[in-house]
Design a protein around this motif. Structure first.
Motif, PDB file in Angstrom:
ATOM      1  N   ASP A   1       0.801  -1.222   0.000  1.00  0.00           N
ATOM      2  CA  ASP A   1       0.000   0.000   0.000  1.00  0.00           C
ATOM      3  C   ASP A   1       0.831   1.267   0.000  1.00  0.00           C
ATOM      4  O   ASP A   1       0.402   2.296  -0.528  1.00  0.00           O
ATOM      5  CB  ASP A   1      -0.934   0.011   1.219  1.00  0.00           C
ATOM      6  CG  ASP A   1      -1.950  -1.105   1.181  1.00  0.00           C
ATOM      7  OD1 ASP A   1      -2.494  -1.357   0.098  1.00  0.00           O
ATOM      8  OD2 ASP A   1      -2.197  -1.728   2.231  1.00  0.00           O
ATOM      9  N   ILE A   2       2.002   1.224   0.606  1.00  0.00           N
ATOM     10  CA  ILE A   2       2.829   2.421   0.702  1.00  0.00           C
ATOM     11  C   ILE A   2       3.162   2.935  -0.695  1.00  0.00           C
ATOM     12  O   ILE A   2       3.616   2.191  -1.553  1.00  0.00           O
ATOM     13  CB  ILE A   2       4.110   2.124   1.498  1.00  0.00           C
ATOM     14  CG1 ILE A   2       3.769   1.753   2.944  1.00  0.00           C
ATOM     15  CG2 ILE A   2       5.062   3.301   1.469  1.00  0.00           C
ATOM     16  CD1 ILE A   2       4.965   1.362   3.779  1.00  0.00           C
TER      17      ILE A   2
ATOM     18  N   TRP B   1       0.998   4.118  -2.933  1.00  0.00           N
ATOM     19  CA  TRP B   1       0.016   3.772  -3.970  1.00  0.00           C
ATOM     20  C   TRP B   1      -0.424   5.000  -4.774  1.00  0.00           C
ATOM     21  O   TRP B   1      -0.781   4.865  -5.955  1.00  0.00           O
ATOM     22  CB  TRP B   1      -1.204   3.108  -3.324  1.00  0.00           C
ATOM     23  CG  TRP B   1      -2.078   4.048  -2.550  1.00  0.00           C
ATOM     24  CD1 TRP B   1      -1.956   4.382  -1.235  1.00  0.00           C
ATOM     25  CD2 TRP B   1      -3.208   4.771  -3.035  1.00  0.00           C
ATOM     26  NE1 TRP B   1      -2.942   5.264  -0.866  1.00  0.00           N
ATOM     27  CE2 TRP B   1      -3.723   5.522  -1.949  1.00  0.00           C
ATOM     28  CE3 TRP B   1      -3.850   4.856  -4.266  1.00  0.00           C
ATOM     29  CZ2 TRP B   1      -4.838   6.354  -2.083  1.00  0.00           C
ATOM     30  CZ3 TRP B   1      -4.963   5.674  -4.391  1.00  0.00           C
ATOM     31  CH2 TRP B   1      -5.442   6.404  -3.318  1.00  0.00           C
TER      32      TRP B   1
ATOM     33  N   PRO C   1      -0.754  12.419   6.218  1.00  0.00           N
ATOM     34  CA  PRO C   1      -0.880  11.091   5.574  1.00  0.00           C
ATOM     35  C   PRO C   1      -1.959  11.113   4.494  1.00  0.00           C
ATOM     36  O   PRO C   1      -2.979  10.438   4.625  1.00  0.00           O
ATOM     37  CB  PRO C   1      -1.244  10.187   6.747  1.00  0.00           C
ATOM     38  CG  PRO C   1      -1.986  11.082   7.690  1.00  0.00           C
ATOM     39  CD  PRO C   1      -1.350  12.442   7.567  1.00  0.00           C
TER      40      PRO C   1
ATOM     41  N   GLY D   1      -2.152   9.863   1.556  1.00  0.00           N
ATOM     42  CA  GLY D   1      -2.435   8.556   0.973  1.00  0.00           C
ATOM     43  C   GLY D   1      -2.718   7.483   2.004  1.00  0.00           C
ATOM     44  O   GLY D   1      -3.175   6.394   1.666  1.00  0.00           O
TER      45      GLY D   1
ATOM     46  N   SER E   1      -1.505   6.072   6.325  1.00  0.00           N
ATOM     47  CA  SER E   1      -0.365   5.910   7.230  1.00  0.00           C
ATOM     48  C   SER E   1      -0.105   4.431   7.502  1.00  0.00           C
ATOM     49  O   SER E   1      -1.031   3.694   7.861  1.00  0.00           O
ATOM     50  CB  SER E   1      -0.638   6.634   8.553  1.00  0.00           C
ATOM     51  OG  SER E   1       0.326   6.281   9.532  1.00  0.00           O
TER      52      SER E   1
ATOM     53  N   TYR F   1      -4.831   2.974   4.860  1.00  0.00           N
ATOM     54  CA  TYR F   1      -4.770   2.994   3.391  1.00  0.00           C
ATOM     55  C   TYR F   1      -6.110   2.636   2.772  1.00  0.00           C
ATOM     56  O   TYR F   1      -6.519   3.222   1.759  1.00  0.00           O
ATOM     57  CB  TYR F   1      -3.687   2.028   2.903  1.00  0.00           C
ATOM     58  CG  TYR F   1      -2.293   2.515   3.173  1.00  0.00           C
ATOM     59  CD1 TYR F   1      -1.768   3.596   2.475  1.00  0.00           C
ATOM     60  CD2 TYR F   1      -1.490   1.914   4.139  1.00  0.00           C
ATOM     61  CE1 TYR F   1      -0.483   4.059   2.720  1.00  0.00           C
ATOM     62  CE2 TYR F   1      -0.206   2.365   4.395  1.00  0.00           C
ATOM     63  CZ  TYR F   1       0.293   3.435   3.677  1.00  0.00           C
ATOM     64  OH  TYR F   1       1.551   3.891   3.926  1.00  0.00           O
TER      65      TYR F   1
ATOM     66  N   ARG G   1      -8.419   5.723   2.999  1.00  0.00           N
ATOM     67  CA  ARG G   1      -7.951   6.820   2.151  1.00  0.00           C
ATOM     68  C   ARG G   1      -8.183   6.512   0.666  1.00  0.00           C
ATOM     69  O   ARG G   1      -8.542   7.398  -0.120  1.00  0.00           O
ATOM     70  CB  ARG G   1      -6.471   7.089   2.392  1.00  0.00           C
ATOM     71  CG  ARG G   1      -6.149   7.677   3.731  1.00  0.00           C
ATOM     72  CD  ARG G   1      -6.941   8.940   4.005  1.00  0.00           C
ATOM     73  NE  ARG G   1      -6.611  10.011   3.083  1.00  0.00           N
ATOM     74  CZ  ARG G   1      -7.380  11.045   2.809  1.00  0.00           C
ATOM     75  NH1 ARG G   1      -8.567  11.161   3.390  1.00  0.00           N
ATOM     76  NH2 ARG G   1      -6.992  11.975   1.966  1.00  0.00           N
TER      77      ARG G   1
ATOM     78  N   CYS H   1       6.462   9.215   0.696  1.00  0.00           N
ATOM     79  CA  CYS H   1       5.749   9.045  -0.574  1.00  0.00           C
ATOM     80  C   CYS H   1       4.235   9.121  -0.402  1.00  0.00           C
ATOM     81  O   CYS H   1       3.512   9.289  -1.401  1.00  0.00           O
ATOM     82  CB  CYS H   1       6.130   7.715  -1.222  1.00  0.00           C
ATOM     83  SG  CYS H   1       5.887   6.276  -0.170  1.00  0.00           S
ATOM     84  N   ASP H   2       3.729   9.024   0.823  1.00  0.00           N
ATOM     85  CA  ASP H   2       2.286   9.104   1.064  1.00  0.00           C
ATOM     86  C   ASP H   2       1.831  10.508   1.437  1.00  0.00           C
ATOM     87  O   ASP H   2       0.634  10.740   1.655  1.00  0.00           O
ATOM     88  CB  ASP H   2       1.873   8.142   2.184  1.00  0.00           C
ATOM     89  CG  ASP H   2       2.048   6.687   1.803  1.00  0.00           C
ATOM     90  OD1 ASP H   2       1.800   6.359   0.629  1.00  0.00           O
ATOM     91  OD2 ASP H   2       2.453   5.887   2.674  1.00  0.00           O
TER      92      ASP H   2
END
Length: 501
Positions: free
Chosen positions: A166-167, A169, A304, A306, A308, A350, A353, A439-440
């Motif tokens: 998920d990180i 995405w 966060p 996208g 956490s 995730y 979100r 990246c999120d």
């Protein structure tokens, strides 16, 4: 037999089944950072392959095969279950007690299945038409055994994988608009501010939106508001219930903006930190038709956007929160102690979100700036104390200015953020501020600021007792972010006017 010996000797076996009739590619390569769990899952995968091969041989065996061959195969299955499973897999391999009992139950299942096959072999000598139902019954037992091992392996896989899929995405989603790097421009603005050149207009009202647990940190954003007031700027800290859901806070922020606009006739420029950035962005994306003439722009800092990994790993089924009661502890803390809503934390996972952002996008014409950092993990950071509140001492004599003496309330937030950042680095190989992966934190279509300076998640809103005076403080960083939003908005308006012409 060779694979079982490799498990007994503690070697690291491949997690992909080798049997052509088994589950090729069933288990992907897991994290090497958890070798003990990797080894356990590896042996479970191999055991599943062995059982699958034995059961599948009988699932397809024709009922017309002679009784002699059936007896031979049944004896081979009995030999395998008694020697391979009990001696090689259970007896010598250093499994935990839970794993040993599970494999012991599986061994009993294999022995029972072997007895069924012996019955099939004996029945073959009699009426062949009576064998079909017995074979189907044996096949069902085999499938139950396979399903049991598959369930164990899949659960272990989900636990080890965590939020790895998920990180980041947002960056991989082709439907999301690209971001623009504004780090150099931000550094230029920040340098000007530190030299006394301030460009924020007083024709706007500045609204700071705090994040999770801010209601219990009296100094949250206070230094920034004080600094803005000294510059002659109108600045407010949104009085929202930070532990409420995103959509509930979005409605409150919308009402807050309208109240400010109708009272001052000035547009509002928002800066949200952590969950406050998510709440503010939700307000603008849901109620944009009501707010488009009242809002000048948005800056989200360490938010966060996208999702956490911390929130996801605590709350999602099959994650680490299942094994150390973290989920239960968070429920007690949020719901019982601080009288909040568990939905506030769930909205940062995730899954939530993704669902929200598929329905609600930030308006393309809205100027947005995203800011994210990486926490330092040096020994000096571990000794950092954050000033989160102060306690007045009424029993002592007041100071010369008439104010009562104050005792600072500090917490080692830097050490906590450093520990969380190290955990995310080791588990996911991702840089973070201790709560949010970098990246999120980038809103699609925004101008992104990626400073190299090591700053943790709490630095933006709580001053530390050992801040470096040669570096910009949190108030100056917030001022630079909002100045950049103003410039991005001016650029967007010029582009729109050129298109109209």
């Amino acid at each position: 037999m060779r694979d079982a010996e490799r498990c007994r000797n503690g070697e690291s076996a491949r997690l992909v089944a080798q049997n052509d009739k088994g589950f090729d590619g069933l288990i992907p390569q897991l994290f090497t950072s958890l070798p003990a769990l990797n080894e356990a899952v590896s042996c479970l995968a191999q055991t599943t392959t062995y059982f699958t091969g034995c059961f599948s041989d009988y699932a397809v065996e024709p009922s017309t095969r002679d009784s002699g061959d059936s007896v031979v195969h049944a004896q081979e299955l009995e030999t395998f279950s008694s020697v391979q499973t009990e001696d090689s897999v259970i007896g010598d391999h250093p499994f935990s007690s839970e794993s040993t009992s599970t494999l012991a139950e599986s061994s009993s299942l294999v022995n029972a299945t072997s007895a069924n096959h012996v019955g099939i072999a004996k029945a073959t000598a009699g009426d062949p038409s009576e064998n079909t139902g017995v074979i189907v019954h044996s096949n069902n037992n085999g499938q139950n055994g396979i399903s049991m091992f598959q369930g164990l392996i899949e659960r272990a896989q989900r636990t080890v994988r965590g939020s790895a899929d998920d990180i980041g995405w947002l960056k991989r989603d082709p439907e999301m608009p690209p971001v623009e790097d504004g780090t150099e421009k931000f550094a230029e603005i920040l340098d000007n501010i530190r030299h006394g050149l301030h460009k924020l207009p007083n024709t706007m009202v500045y609204l700071l939106v705090p994040g999770l647990f801010s209601n219990h940190g009296p100094l949250y954003f206070v230094s920034t508001k004080t600094s803005f007031s000294k510059l002659g700027l109108t600045c407010h800290i949104a009085k929202i219930h930070s532990e409420a859901s995103v959509e509930k806070n979005a409605k409150e922020i919308k009402d807050y903006i309208e109240e400010i606009y109708w009272g001052s006739k000035k547009r509002v420029l928002l800066l949200g930190h952590s969950k406050g950035g998510v709440d503010a962005a939700a307000a603008l994306s849901i109620y944009w038709s009501d707010l488009k003439d009242k809002v000048a722009g948005l800056a989200i800092a360490q938010s966060p956007y996208g999702g956490s990994p911390i929130a996801s790993d605590i709350l999602r089924e099959g994650q680490l929160g299942d094994y150390v009661n973290i989920r239960k502890l968070m429920e007690i803390l949020i719901c019982k102690v601080i009288k909040g809503d568990m939905q506030a934390l769930e909205d940062l996972t995730y899954k939530r979100r993704k669902e929200f952002l598929k329905k609600h996008h930030l308006p393309r014409e809205l100027p947005v700036v995203s800011f994210h950092t990486e926490a330092g993990i040096t020994p000096a950071v571990l000794a950092t104390l954050s000033h989160i509140a102060h306690a007045e001492l009424p029993l002592t004599a007041p100071l010369s200015d008439g104010q009562p003496a104050r005792l600072p309330v500090v917490m080692p937030l830097g050490a906590v953020m450093a520990a969380c950042a190290q955990l995310l680095r080791v588990r996911y190989s991702e840089k973070s501020d201790g709560v949010v992966a970098r990246c999120d934190a980038e809103a699609p279509g925004s101008v992104v600021v990626r400073p190299k300076r090591k700053l943790d998640h709490a630095w933006m809103v709580y001053s530390s007792l050992n801040d470096d005076p040669s570096e910009a403080d949190a108030a100056q960083v917030c001022e630079a972010l909002l100045t950049l939003v103003v410039e991005v908005g001016q650029k967007k308006r010029r582009e729109l006017s050129m298109k109209d012409e």
